[in-house]
Design an enzyme around this catalytic site. Structure first.
Site, PDB file in Angstrom:
ATOM      1  N   GLU A   1      10.658   3.044   5.773  1.00 23.40           N
ATOM      2  CA  GLU A   1      10.503   1.598   5.941  1.00 23.40           C
ATOM      3  C   GLU A   1      11.398   1.153   7.096  1.00 23.40           C
ATOM      4  O   GLU A   1      12.612   1.348   7.066  1.00 23.40           O
ATOM      5  CB  GLU A   1      10.886   0.851   4.665  1.00 23.40           C
ATOM      6  CG  GLU A   1      10.984  -0.661   4.815  1.00 23.40           C
ATOM      7  CD  GLU A   1       9.761  -1.296   5.456  1.00 23.40           C
ATOM      8  OE1 GLU A   1       9.924  -2.088   6.391  1.00 23.40           O
ATOM      9  OE2 GLU A   1       8.629  -0.973   5.021  1.00 23.40           O
TER      10      GLU A   1
ATOM     11  N   HIS B   1      -4.635 -11.779   9.220  1.00 26.29           N
ATOM     12  CA  HIS B   1      -5.017 -10.431   8.802  1.00 26.29           C
ATOM     13  C   HIS B   1      -5.881  -9.811   9.883  1.00 26.29           C
ATOM     14  O   HIS B   1      -6.739 -10.483  10.460  1.00 26.29           O
ATOM     15  CB  HIS B   1      -5.806 -10.497   7.485  1.00 26.29           C
ATOM     16  CG  HIS B   1      -5.999  -9.170   6.810  1.00 26.29           C
ATOM     17  ND1 HIS B   1      -5.195  -8.739   5.797  1.00 26.29           N
ATOM     18  CD2 HIS B   1      -6.902  -8.193   7.005  1.00 26.29           C
ATOM     19  CE1 HIS B   1      -5.593  -7.541   5.379  1.00 26.29           C
ATOM     20  NE2 HIS B   1      -6.631  -7.186   6.102  1.00 26.29           N
TER      21      HIS B   1
ATOM     22  N   ALA C   1       0.828  -1.208   0.000  1.00 25.18           N
ATOM     23  CA  ALA C   1       0.000   0.000   0.000  1.00 25.18           C
ATOM     24  C   ALA C   1       0.858   1.252   0.000  1.00 25.18           C
ATOM     25  O   ALA C   1       0.552   2.231  -0.699  1.00 25.18           O
ATOM     26  CB  ALA C   1      -0.936  -0.004   1.211  1.00 25.18           C
TER      27      ALA C   1
ATOM     28  N   THR D   1       3.170  -7.775   1.992  1.00 23.51           N
ATOM     29  CA  THR D   1       2.812  -7.971   0.585  1.00 23.51           C
ATOM     30  C   THR D   1       3.823  -8.886  -0.093  1.00 23.51           C
ATOM     31  O   THR D   1       3.469  -9.719  -0.929  1.00 23.51           O
ATOM     32  CB  THR D   1       2.753  -6.620  -0.154  1.00 23.51           C
ATOM     33  OG1 THR D   1       1.782  -5.787   0.480  1.00 23.51           O
ATOM     34  CG2 THR D   1       2.378  -6.807  -1.610  1.00 23.51           C
TER      35      THR D   1
ATOM     36  N   GLY E   1       0.354 -14.284  -1.084  1.00 18.48           N
ATOM     37  CA  GLY E   1       0.201 -15.105  -2.282  1.00 18.48           C
ATOM     38  C   GLY E   1       0.294 -14.310  -3.568  1.00 18.48           C
ATOM     39  O   GLY E   1       0.425 -14.882  -4.652  1.00 18.48           O
ATOM     40  N   GLY E   2       0.212 -12.986  -3.456  1.00 18.35           N
ATOM     41  CA  GLY E   2       0.344 -12.135  -4.633  1.00 18.35           C
ATOM     42  C   GLY E   2      -0.840 -12.190  -5.577  1.00 18.35           C
ATOM     43  O   GLY E   2      -0.747 -11.748  -6.721  1.00 18.35           O
TER      44      GLY E   2
ATOM     45  N   ARG F   1     -12.842 -18.413   4.950  1.00 18.20           N
ATOM     46  CA  ARG F   1     -11.607 -18.662   5.674  1.00 18.20           C
ATOM     47  C   ARG F   1     -11.852 -18.907   7.160  1.00 18.20           C
ATOM     48  O   ARG F   1     -11.232 -19.795   7.764  1.00 18.20           O
ATOM     49  CB  ARG F   1     -10.650 -17.477   5.494  1.00 18.20           C
ATOM     50  CG  ARG F   1     -10.020 -17.418   4.127  1.00 18.20           C
ATOM     51  CD  ARG F   1      -9.015 -16.295   4.020  1.00 18.20           C
ATOM     52  NE  ARG F   1      -8.236 -16.422   2.790  1.00 18.20           N
ATOM     53  CZ  ARG F   1      -7.213 -15.645   2.474  1.00 18.20           C
ATOM     54  NH1 ARG F   1      -6.849 -14.666   3.290  1.00 18.20           N
ATOM     55  NH2 ARG F   1      -6.550 -15.826   1.343  1.00 18.20           N
TER      56      ARG F   1
END
Length: 686
Positions: A213, A625, A193, A222, A226-227, A513
């Site tokens: 960062e 998450h 993001a 990210t 799993g992309g 999930r």
């Protein structure tokens, strides 16, 4: 000169290893990032690095070249060290299997090493050891295990050469500290993001952007995701079959009693689209942005903010085209990510999240307006007397601080809090989950600490849905990370079944999930196996790679998978009753023939499981998450407790709340980072 700079003074780049693939071939490289003190100017005089480095005092060594292997994160890290009697001439990592973008260098799809987002320990630390003529070099934040593997390998080689290790403990030069700086936009967080927001802000007129960062390399969670990316895409979905089971899913959603006017309006629009689809006699998979929105909202337990949900889903195609326009590549196969609930998932050409992060890094490298500050955290949002956010108090990992002023404002993109056990326990109040203190996380410890949420609250931000915590059933049983699984485990839901240690199915594999995770936690030892056969979209095991690039030999030798030529052989290796496992598979195959799963309600079928080789992948449910975070509006503005905009502050990604409700659909997190990251950049650039 481009302003790609890190906080700490580092060394010349050592690029003798094709670390992206773990081979010993020499990679090509993009123009390296300048590694110098943080300022808004570039580093000086590269020729200064050519000065002779004084050798340490002490006893002599036996000249020669030595090798050693020490355990890293994923396997052995092999170093080659050349010494003279009194000097360390060179250090090279010649073999490794570390995670790309964390332990090993980030590469693009052509194998070019990208340095604008930071340098990996397998290349950085060897160069620093040689320059400092010392073993006391700093580890790379976020890749400590790999860092120590390299350092310990060099220690071994020096010992072989007869060195006294006490002679190689010279203290490093003090870190060059950051100076205060000013930019149009400050982005806190270098994950998906944050990088999307930085690029979008530049595209929309921001003259200068600084990205903070806290790790030694960008990417965040990210990078290890799993992309996958969800969005309706008729060209690809028209080739998929609209089965009776899938039609029943739509009919069930449309027959629900609406809970409010927004729900009814969305139902009415999807109903109109569904009736038009049927009237036209189409046979391909039905989908639309509104059906995507309805599924997302309903299966988030109708908790999410409908306006935010529609912003996500109705802009998913625009985000998809945007990320492709800046270089991201996807395969030509449409699948269904784990927990996505519909076949609208695009998979990256590159492994996991490396394709997305390398795309962002290449764009940042090509920009002269975006600066990356590594090893730097945002500690406090600075506000003026009117409450506008005008900057960030930043801090390096040694505690040194500087002030970064933002003329336009700040983007908060620090991720969630799934790796912060204290916060997870504090907010685990929904009643869905029992004690989560012993449950592992799929997230990187360095990325998901909730620090951005803490900063925002201190600046007056309100929070939304903090009790909504998601688990994912794809964590490996060793450390919880979502790695080292066959590719069909992620997007091949239609080609696998889930079995417990007794060899029995126990859940609907294409379900939500949270429902799958609750079922997993009730199984013996809170684990299960993903079972696949040689049927369906099959790749020879000698050629196949895991979702993160490991061959099946590695997975089998390191106990991530179990392989059998026959189902009976596999049952023996798993200590299961062969008859029970065979009966499970036979019953499932009958469901495939009937197109209906009477026991668990599975809707997605593709093939019967009949032929070897059979592969079982052990997995468990892990904290994955956190759907709660700072409250935002549809333009990404952060809101206070009165619902008013906090001037100068926008947010994107997992640090926000209100989008995913009580259950995030698989594949929607990446959509979130792209759609709201892009929106955040547009908003702050104004």
């Amino acid at each position: 000169m481009k302003r790609k700079i890190s906080l700490l003074l580092t060394t010349a780049m050592c690029l003798s290893l094709a670390a992206c693939s773990g081979s010993t071939d020499t990679p090509t490289t993009e123009a390296p990032a300048t590694t110098a003190a943080v300022s808004t100017e570039a580093a000086s005089a590269p020729e200064e690095a050519e000065a002779e480095t004084p050798a340490p005092e002490g006893g002599s060594m036996t000249p020669g070249t030595y090798t050693a292997s020490t355990p890293g994160m994923n396997g052995q890290v092999t170093v080659e060290v050349t010494v003279t009697e009194d000097k360390l001439e060179s250090v090279t990592v010649t073999d490794q299997q570390e995670t790309v973008g964390i332990g090993a260098p980030l590469c693009d799809k052509d194998g070019k090493v990208l340095l604008a987002g930071g340098e990996a320990p397998t290349t950085l630390i060897p160069a620093e050891i040689v320059e400092a003529q010392s073993l006391k070099v700093d580890t790379v934040s976020g890749a400590t295990i790999t860092s120590y593997a390299v350092i310990n390998g060099v220690k071994d080689c020096l010992t072989q050469a007869g060195a006294n290790l006490d002679d190689w403990q010279k203290e490093p030069a003090p870190a060059v500290l950051a100076e205060d700086a000013t930019a149009d936009v400050i982005v806190i967080g270098g994950g998906g993001a944050g990088l999307a927001a930085a690029i979008s802000a530049e595209q929309n007129g921001a003259g200068s952007v600084i990205v903070l960062e806290k790790s030694g390399m960008v990417g965040g969670d990210t990078l290890v995701s799993g992309g996958v990316y969800n969005n309706p895409y008729e060209e690809m979905q028209s080739k998929l079959e609209m089965t009776d089971a899938l039609k029943a899913v739509i009919d069930a959603a449309l027959s629900e009693e609406p809970v409010n006017d927004e729900h009814k309006a969305l139902q009415d629009e999807v109903r109109r689209q569904w009736e038009a689809y049927q009237a036209e006699g189409k046979t391909g998979l039905f989908d639309s942005p509104e059906w995507f929105a309805l599924q997302t909202w309903i299966n988030g337990d109708k908790v999410g903010d409908m306006d935010l949900v529609k912003t996500l889903t109705l802009n998913a195609m625009d985000g998809f085209e945007w990320i492709k326009s800046i270089g991201m590549e996807y395969t030509d196969v449409m699948g269904q990510a784990a927990g996505a609930l519909w076949q609208r998932t695009h998979s990256s050409v590159m492994n996991m999240g490396t394709g997305m992060i390398s795309t962002y890094v290449k764009n940042i490298e090509a920009s002269d307006k975006i600066t990356i500050m590594l090893n730097v955290s945002g500690k406090e949002l600075i506000q003026d007397e009117d409450g506008k956010v005008v900057g960030v108090l930043a801090e390096d990992k040694f505690g040194n601080q500087c002030t970064l002023n933002a003329d336009k404002g700040v983007v908060l993109a620090t991720g969630g809090f799934a790796a912060n056990g204290k916060m997870v326990q504090e907010y685990n109040t929904s009643g869905k989950w029992d004690d989560l203190s012993k449950v592992m996380t799929t997230n990187r410890f360095s990325s998901s600490q909730g620090d951005g949420i803490t900063m925002a609250v201190a600046a007056g931000a309100s929070l939304t849905d903090m009790e909504q915590i998601q688990l994912l059933y794809l964590g490996n049983v060793k450390d919880g990370s979502m790695t080292k699984y066959p590719s069909r485990c992620l997007t091949g839901t239609n080609q696998v079944i889930f079995i417990n240690k007794e060899g029995k199915r126990f859940v609907q594999e294409d379900g939500r999930r949270d429902q799958i995770c609750l079922a997993v936690l009730q199984q013996p030892d809170s684990m299960y196996y993903i079972l696949e056969s040689g049927d369906g979209d099959y790749v020879d095991l000698d050629k196949a790679l895991s979702g993160d690039g490991f061959d099946f030999k590695y997975l089998e030798e390191n106990d991530f998978i179990v392989v059998g030529d026959t189902l009976e052989e596999l049952a023996g290796k798993l200590d299961m009753d062969p008859a029970t496992l065979q009966a499970t598979v036979d019953t499932f195959n009958e469901d495939v023939k009937a197109g209906k799963d009477e026991e668990f309600g599975r809707a997605l079928f593709y093939c019967e499981l009949q032929n070897g080789p059979w592969v079982a992948t052990a997995r468990t449910a892990c904290i994955h998450h956190t759907m709660g975070g700072v409250t935002i509006d549809t333009e990404g503005h952060v809101l206070n407790e009165d619902g008013e905009i906090i001037p100068g502050l926008v947010a994107a990604g997992e640090v926000t709340g209100g989008i995913h409700g009580g259950n995030r659909l698989g594949g929607n997190a990446i959509v979130d980072t792209v759609v709201f990251g892009k929106i955040a950049g547009e908003t702050i650039a104004k």
